[in-house]
Each structure stands twice: as structure tokens, then as C-alpha cells.
Design an enzyme around this catalytic site. Structure first.
Site, PDB file in Angstrom:
ATOM      1  N   ASP A 298       0.935  -0.922   0.327  1.00 20.04           N
ATOM      2  CA  ASP A 298       0.353  -0.123  -0.410  1.00 20.04           C
ATOM      3  C   ASP A 298       0.742   1.638   0.309  1.00 20.04           C
ATOM      4  OD1 ASP A 298      -2.534   0.868   0.385  1.00 20.04           O
ATOM      5  OD2 ASP A 298      -1.487   2.164   1.754  1.00 20.04           O
TER       6      ASP A 298
ATOM      7  N   TYR B  29       3.628  10.131   0.155  1.00 22.37           N
ATOM      8  CA  TYR B  29       4.153   9.170   1.483  1.00 22.37           C
ATOM      9  C   TYR B  29       5.873   9.477   1.160  1.00 22.37           C
ATOM     10  CZ  TYR B  29       0.987   6.841   3.018  1.00 22.37           C
ATOM     11  OH  TYR B  29      -1.078   5.455   3.420  1.00 22.37           O
TER      12      TYR B  29
ATOM     13  N   LYS C 111      -2.745   6.430  -3.897  1.00 18.15           N
ATOM     14  CA  LYS C 111      -3.428   6.835  -3.735  1.00 18.15           C
ATOM     15  C   LYS C 111      -3.226   8.818  -4.559  1.00 18.15           C
ATOM     16  CE  LYS C 111      -3.780   4.804   0.820  1.00 18.15           C
ATOM     17  NZ  LYS C 111      -2.313   4.471   0.702  1.00 18.15           N
TER      18      LYS C 111
ATOM     19  N   HIS D 180      -6.746  10.125  -1.119  1.00 23.13           N
ATOM     20  CA  HIS D 180      -6.345   9.749  -0.526  1.00 23.13           C
ATOM     21  C   HIS D 180      -7.388  10.157   0.064  1.00 23.13           C
ATOM     22  CE1 HIS D 180      -2.654   9.378   1.569  1.00 23.13           C
ATOM     23  NE2 HIS D 180      -3.062   9.337   2.580  1.00 23.13           N
TER      24      HIS D 180
ATOM     25  N   ILE E 173       7.391  -7.339  11.476  1.00 20.95           N
ATOM     26  CA  ILE E 173       6.690  -7.598   9.709  1.00 20.95           C
ATOM     27  C   ILE E 173       6.389  -9.151   9.174  1.00 20.95           C
ATOM     28  CG2 ILE E 173       7.512  -7.812   7.422  1.00 20.95           C
ATOM     29  CD1 ILE E 173       8.847  -5.091   7.779  1.00 20.95           C
TER      30      ILE E 173
END
Length: 323
Positions: A50, A55, A84, A117, A277
């Protein structure tokens, strides 16, 4: 079937993996973390990545994906990549160029999902957060339906397989669903969702329109002061989550992720260290009981970590509605 490949069908016929890797990180470490952790996430089995223009690390994510394709870990078609559309590109003529810029950064011919977004249009230009002399965000007035039509054209052009939205309330979703001449429904609405803000009303609304709810901040929040209300309790320290975790010999984080998958929500996990993770992918190794689910439902207290305070006052600010 490899459980890590578990998917949900979208209303346009494509499939989205139920567990995704979130690439958001505070600005000062965003690029570094994307380079370090994205390849690792793919190695341990994440196939849903994603991303977002805002970002400011799509180039690094793109390098990471390419490196894992080059070394034979995955093929492009194994990866589900989301990007996004940022709020400064909501004017219809800016939508496709914004997507093309993300594709170039990601080194991809197409993304699997492209979403708006936030429903708040901001003044176009180089600045991601355009501000006036008083430090207030400069809003733009764009009909969200016109932005949506531009997204539909991007899907038709093959630049994205699916299109959706993020941070929309049910009234804003209705506006698009009821748009005359609608060609494609949003496949998803990506929103903050966790046991303290379980979004049950919005989830029911989305399910009734075949829209998948995608959860961000599923583990509470990273404590980033510009975005987050720091006075809120820390979700992962919740005693109920810890107790359920102990029962299943899993962490509170895994319980919070598993909760979403079992209620039909696609969930994003952020990990800024390799241990977490790797741990997050264990979400497929256990199941919560109906009693567990009920206990977690009972934690809801409408705590929103990401209030996006600078957007308050925008006519489309989404969080004044109940859902």
C-alpha cells in the site's frame, strides 16, 4: 492454497489480498524504511503493498519491488500495488498526470488499485500541504464526482485495474454511488479501523454496496504529532487484546489484525522492524473464537487517532459525520 495469498473479490471482478503492507512512515525516515522494509516484507510473504504519492517514498518502494522481481522472488502479477491520488490533484485534468507520475516512480505500467486519499480538495501546485500566511491549509473546490470520472478514465486506459476511495464517510460514498452515469463503483473505502474505532456502521454500509473496507492504523497509530491525537490510549496495551493473545499464544498486534480479517475487512500492517513484519504474517496461523470476536467488538470507543485536524473547516471534512 497458500494462506498468505488469501484474497477477497472486489466488485469489479479483481481480487485483493486480505493482508497488506503499509509503506507510510514519518517523513524523515520514509525513504530509508521503504528501501529496507519493503523488500523484506515481500520476502516473508506480503504480496499487497500500500503506497501513496503523499508518503514521498514511491520511488524507493518501486526500487524494492523491482529488486524482488529481478531476483525471482515474485512476478509482477503476484504483487498487488495500491497508490493514492493526493488532494492537490483532484481537478479532473490533473488526475491522470498524477497517476502517471506515481507509475513512473514505482517503475510500473499499472497499479492494481488507485484511490482518492481524502475527500478534501486542496489548492493544486508543488506543495503537498499548501498553506496561507496564517498557516491554514488552502482548500480547492472540486466536485468529488468529477474527480471520480477522471479515475474511471484511468481504469479504462489500463493505468489501474481498480479504483476506490479513502477516508470517505457514507454520505460521500453515496454521492458517488448515486452519480448519474456512474461507470464503476468504488471497490473499496480505506479508513482508520481498529478495536477502538471498529467502524461497524460504515462496514455494514460498505458491505451493502459491495465495497470492501480496508483498514489502516489497524494497530492504533504511530505517534506522529502532526497527524495523531497523542492523548489517546495505546491500543496494543489493551488488557483484553493481551489476554486473548496469551490464550492463543499470539501478540496483541496479531489479535487486532486477525479481528479485521474475520469480519471481512482487508487489513494493512505497518512494521518498522523486521521482527514485527515477520510476525504480522502469522495472522493466518490461528482463528479467534466467536467469544473473542464479541469481546473485541466490546472495546469500541470511537477513538480516532488520525483526525487530520488541518482539514477541519473544509466543506468535505469527512469525520464530522457519525460514520
Amino acid at each position: 492454497m497458500d494462506p498468505k495469498r488469501q484474497k477477497v473479490k472486489l466488485n469489479d471482478g479483481h481480487f485483493i489480498p486480505v493482508l497488506g503492507f503499509g509503506t507510510y512512515a514519518p517523513e524523515e525516515v520514509a525513504k530509508m524504511e521503504a528501501l529496507e522494509f519493503t523488500p523484506f516484507s515481500i520476502e516473508v510473504g506480503f504480496c499487497h503493498i500500500d503506497c501513496a504519492h503523499v508518503y514521498q517514498n514511491e520511488e524507493q518502494v518501486g526500487q524494492a519491488i523491482q529488486s524482488k522481481i529481478a531476483d525471482g522472488t515474485v512476478k509482477r502479477e503476484d504483487i498487488f500495488c495500491t497508490s493514492k491520488l493526493w488532494c492537490t490533484s483532484f481537478r479532473p485534468e490533473l488526475v491522470r498526470p498524477a497517476l502517471e507520475k506515481s507509475l513512473k516512480s514505482l517503475q510500473l505500467d499499472y497499479v492494481d488499485l488507485y484511490i482518492m486519499h481524502y475527500p478534501l480538495a486542496l489548492k493544486p501546485g508543488k506543495e503537498l500541504f499548501p498553506k496561507d500566511e496564517n498557516g491554514k491549509l488552502i482548500f480547492d473546490s472540486v466536485d468529488l464526482c468529477h474527480t471520480w470520472e477522471a479515475l474511471e478514465r484511468c481504469k479504462d486506459a489500463g493505468l489501474t485495474k481498480s479504483i476506490g476511495v479513502s477516508n470517505f464517510n457514507h454520505k460521500q460514498l453515496e454521492k458517488i454511488l448515486n452519480k448519474p452515469g456512474l461507470k464503476y463503483k468504488p471497490v473499496c473505502n480505506q479508513v482508520e479501523c481498529h478495536p477502538y474505532l471498529n467502524q461497524s456502521k460504515l462496514l455494514d454500509f460498505c458491505k451493502s454496496h459491495e465495497i470492501v473496507l480496508v483498514a489502516y492504523a489497524a494497530l492504533g497509530s504511530q505517534r506522529v504529532k502532526e497527524w495523531v491525537n497523542l492523548n489517546h490510549p495505546v491500543l496494543l496495551e489493551d488488557p483484553v487484546l493481551s489476554a486473548i493473545g496469551q490464550k492463543h499464544k499470539k501478540t496483541a498486534a496479531l489479535v487486532a489484525l486477525r479481528y479485521q480479517i474475520q469480519r471481512g475487512v482487508v487489513v494493512l500492517a505497518k512494521g518498522n522492524n523486521k521482527k514485527w513484519i515477520k510476525e504480522n504474517i502469522q495472522v493466518f496461523d490461528f482463528e479467534l473464537t466467536p467469544e473473542d470476536m464479541k469481546a473485541i467488538d466490546g472495546l469500541n470507543r470511537n477513538i480516532r487517532y488520525y483526525e487530520f485536524q488541518p482539514g477541519v473547516g473544509h466543506p468535505e471534512y469527512p469525520f464530522s459525520e457519525e460514520y
